[in-house]
Scaffold this active site. Structure first.
Site, PDB file in Angstrom:
ATOM      1  N   TYR A 126       0.786  -1.223   0.000  1.00 43.72           N
ATOM      2  CA  TYR A 126       0.000   0.000   0.000  1.00 43.72           C
ATOM      3  C   TYR A 126       0.822   1.278   0.000  1.00 43.72           C
ATOM      4  O   TYR A 126       0.582   2.178   0.786  1.00 43.72           O
ATOM      5  CB  TYR A 126      -0.968  -0.008   1.204  1.00 43.72           C
ATOM      6  CG  TYR A 126      -2.063  -1.035   1.052  1.00 43.72           C
ATOM      7  CD1 TYR A 126      -3.151  -0.765   0.218  1.00 43.72           C
ATOM      8  CD2 TYR A 126      -2.008  -2.261   1.702  1.00 43.72           C
ATOM      9  CE1 TYR A 126      -4.159  -1.700   0.045  1.00 43.72           C
ATOM     10  CE2 TYR A 126      -3.013  -3.203   1.527  1.00 43.72           C
ATOM     11  CZ  TYR A 126      -4.076  -2.921   0.709  1.00 43.72           C
ATOM     12  OH  TYR A 126      -5.073  -3.843   0.537  1.00 43.72           O
ATOM     13  N   TYR A 140     -12.511  -6.381   6.911  1.00 47.62           N
ATOM     14  CA  TYR A 140     -11.322  -6.662   6.102  1.00 47.62           C
ATOM     15  C   TYR A 140     -11.097  -8.171   6.081  1.00 47.62           C
ATOM     16  O   TYR A 140     -11.032  -8.802   7.137  1.00 47.62           O
ATOM     17  CB  TYR A 140     -10.063  -5.964   6.648  1.00 47.62           C
ATOM     18  CG  TYR A 140      -8.849  -6.321   5.831  1.00 47.62           C
ATOM     19  CD1 TYR A 140      -8.641  -5.737   4.591  1.00 47.62           C
ATOM     20  CD2 TYR A 140      -7.964  -7.296   6.265  1.00 47.62           C
ATOM     21  CE1 TYR A 140      -7.561  -6.106   3.802  1.00 47.62           C
ATOM     22  CE2 TYR A 140      -6.873  -7.674   5.478  1.00 47.62           C
ATOM     23  CZ  TYR A 140      -6.679  -7.073   4.256  1.00 47.62           C
ATOM     24  OH  TYR A 140      -5.624  -7.453   3.469  1.00 47.62           O
ATOM     25  N   LYS A 188      -2.154 -15.604  10.327  1.00 51.69           N
ATOM     26  CA  LYS A 188      -1.310 -14.667  11.076  1.00 51.69           C
ATOM     27  C   LYS A 188      -0.521 -15.299  12.231  1.00 51.69           C
ATOM     28  O   LYS A 188       0.566 -15.778  12.006  1.00 51.69           O
ATOM     29  CB  LYS A 188      -2.149 -13.472  11.513  1.00 51.69           C
ATOM     30  CG  LYS A 188      -2.527 -12.606  10.301  1.00 51.69           C
ATOM     31  CD  LYS A 188      -2.918 -11.207  10.661  1.00 51.69           C
ATOM     32  CE  LYS A 188      -2.887 -10.319   9.429  1.00 51.69           C
ATOM     33  NZ  LYS A 188      -4.200  -9.926   8.938  1.00 51.69           N
TER      34      LYS A 188
HETATM   35  C1  LIG Z   1      -4.676 -10.127   7.552  1.00 53.48           C
HETATM   36  C2  LIG Z   1      -6.042 -10.617   7.416  1.00 53.48           C
HETATM   37  C3  LIG Z   1      -6.428 -11.397   6.303  1.00 53.48           C
HETATM   38  C4  LIG Z   1      -5.492 -11.699   5.147  1.00 53.48           C
HETATM   39  O1  LIG Z   1      -4.393 -12.449   5.536  1.00 53.48           O
HETATM   40  P1  LIG Z   1      -3.063 -12.454   4.617  1.00 53.48           P
HETATM   41  O2  LIG Z   1      -2.189 -13.478   5.258  1.00 53.48           O
HETATM   42  O3  LIG Z   1      -2.519 -11.058   4.676  1.00 53.48           O
HETATM   43  O4  LIG Z   1      -3.482 -12.827   3.235  1.00 53.48           O
HETATM   44  C5  LIG Z   1      -7.729 -11.847   6.269  1.00 53.48           C
HETATM   45  N1  LIG Z   1      -8.612 -11.572   7.250  1.00 53.48           N
HETATM   46  C6  LIG Z   1      -8.270 -10.841   8.328  1.00 53.48           C
HETATM   47  C7  LIG Z   1      -9.280 -10.601   9.393  1.00 53.48           C
HETATM   48  C8  LIG Z   1      -6.975 -10.331   8.448  1.00 53.48           C
HETATM   49  O5  LIG Z   1      -6.658  -9.577   9.499  1.00 53.48           O
END
Ligand SMILES: *Cc1c(COP(=O)(O)O)cnc(C)c1O
Length: 441
Positions: A17, A144, A280
């Site tokens: 970004y 998101y 994550k």
């Molecule tokens: C970061 C995130 C994603 C995407 O994960 P990536 O490993 O960056 O593709 C999807 N959903 C939520 C809630 C997130 O915080």
């Protein structure tokens, strides 16, 4: 780092970004250890971001390092088609063990966004197998869910600029986002107001026969605004999904593994999703790995469909290095008594940040689990604020109007104090005459 390396980076390498013509500044990290990032100028920064929710046990952890090294000596990767291995089996056993009882099957994906793609494809194939044409997803505004196309199609339409991809991007349904709720010591402070879910309820009623699934980030809407909402909202979402027999996908990629004060945020509302996305913190921030869990019933229904199987299989599915470090990460989570770690962070964040609410330039301060958020009234100048933070020896990266902390769980009180002091200092300057320097015009 040599000037030519920096110049190469600016000229040739995309960062998330930011513009390729006039990129935001980058800081060169040469090592990371515990809760510190080491810059190439010998400066050490206390990490307030956990590398985007991931590095919950900090960096360069001997146990996590060892898990990778041990596995590396056996094999770093083998294909998962027609082959299985213990790192994956152990991990999936653990995941089934610690998540909702009904979730009994695991699909290992390579990133959070892919885990969301997998969840959406599961929902579509499920309804196809049942002979129903349901192809729309109901999501929440301010959500998101990732950056790939299907994931993006369920993100907030404004934040992720759906109009840029109009005609290409699936047009899904969006309900008004839940109101912000205040939490204190992990408990919601407001009474539930049924009005809060009225738009969602109407959407469900109007589109019940075309909705394949509802997707939500439980309790914490992350990158779409760091918004915490009422557990009863989530409870009602579950009830409405049951009422209309619509699948519920919980995206716990950010909230999973203790961050919100519960192991999984769905537990705040005592609900079970039909499909769960994790990512994550799954590998403690060591490697990319994600998982999509679902019920046996959904898995078996998918097998009755035309394809007879689920149509997805990434090259690096169930990567043994990633699975091994995920296993060590989950063991560490239990051994470290994450509940106490997160609770201590929550208490300290609350004490240090909540007085900031009185400041002119601050719109709101909120804390839940190991997440502390200061929402400003206006957008902040990331480059400028970031520079100030680095000068103060901390790594805090704001976005939009938000200055927020989600430190590694292993952080000690004096280190956390340094992070919150840095925010207090910045806000004092912002409050003073230098405000314009921190604001985006
Ligand atoms: C970061 C995130 C994603 C995407 O994960 P990536 O490993 O960056 O593709 C999807 N959903 C939520 C809630 C997130 O915080």
């Amino acid at each position: 780092m040599k000037p030519e390396d920096r110049a190469f980076d600016r000229r040739h390498i995309w960062h998330p970004y930011t513009s390729m013509s006039d990129p935001l500044p980058c800081y060169a990290v040469i090592a990371a250890d515990g809760v510190e990032l080491h810059l190439d100028n010998d400066q050490h920064l206390i990490d307030g971001m956990s590398s985007w929710w991931a590095a919950i046990h900090g960096y360069n952890h001997p146990i996590l390092n060892d898990a990778v090294c041990q596995q590396l000596k056996k094999m770093s990767h083998v294909m998962f088609g027609g082959i299985t291995h213990l790192p994956a089996i152990t991990l999936c056993r653990k995941l089934i063990d610690i998540t909702a009882k009904s979730l009994q099957t695991v699909f290992l994906a390579d990133s959070g966004s892919v885990a969301v793609e997998v969840a959406l494809k599961m929902a579509l194939q499920y309804w196809q197998a049942k002979g129903e044409k349901r192809q729309r997803i109901l999501a929440l505004r301010h959500s998101y869910h990732g950056d790939t196309f299907a994931a993006m199609s369920v993100c907030d339409p404004q934040n992720s600029m759906h109009h840029l991809y109009r005609g290409y991007l699936k047009e899904n349904l969006f309900a008004t986002a839940p109101a912000l709720s205040r939490f204190k010591e992990g408990r919601v402070q407001e009474n539930w107001d049924e009005q809060d879910i009225s738009d969602f309820t109407t959407m469900m009623a109007c589109h019940a026969d075309e909705i394949a699934a509802v997707i939500v980030e439980p309790i914490v809407q992350g990158a779409g605004g760091m918004r915490f909402y009422h557990p009863d909202y989530l409870k009602r979402v579950r009830e409405l999904c049951d009422q209309y027999q619509i699948l519920l996908i919980a995206d716990e990629i950010a909230t999973g593994f203790g961050r919100s004060g519960k192991l999984f945020a769905c537990e705040h509302a005592a609900i079970e999703p039909d499909i769960l996305c994790l990512g994550k913190a799954l590998t403690g921030g060591y490697m990319t790995l994600a998982a999509t869990l679902t019920t046996r019933q959904i898995a078996e229904t998918i097998s009755l469909g035309e394809a007879r199987c689920f149509m997805h299989g990434p090259t690096f599915m169930a990567n043994p290095l990633a699975c091994s470090v995920a296993n060590a990460n989950l063991d560490l989570l239990a051994q470290n008594h994450w509940q106490q770690q997160v609770k201590a962070i929550e208490t300290q964040l609350w004490q240090a940040l909540s007085p900031l609410k009185e400041q002119q330039t601050v719109a709101d301060v909120r804390v839940l689990g190991a997440i502390g958020v200061v929402e400003m009234k206006e957008r902040v100048n990331i480059a400028e604020v970031q520079r100030e933070f680095v000068a103060q020896g901390v790594w805090i990266r704001p976005f939009g109007k938000l200055i927020y902390l989600m430190p590694p769980y292993i952080i000690q009180p004096p280190q956390l104090r340094q992070l919150t002091d840095a925010i207090v200092t910045i806000l004092k300057r912002v409050e003073g005459k230098a405000y314009s320097a921190y604001r985006v015009e």
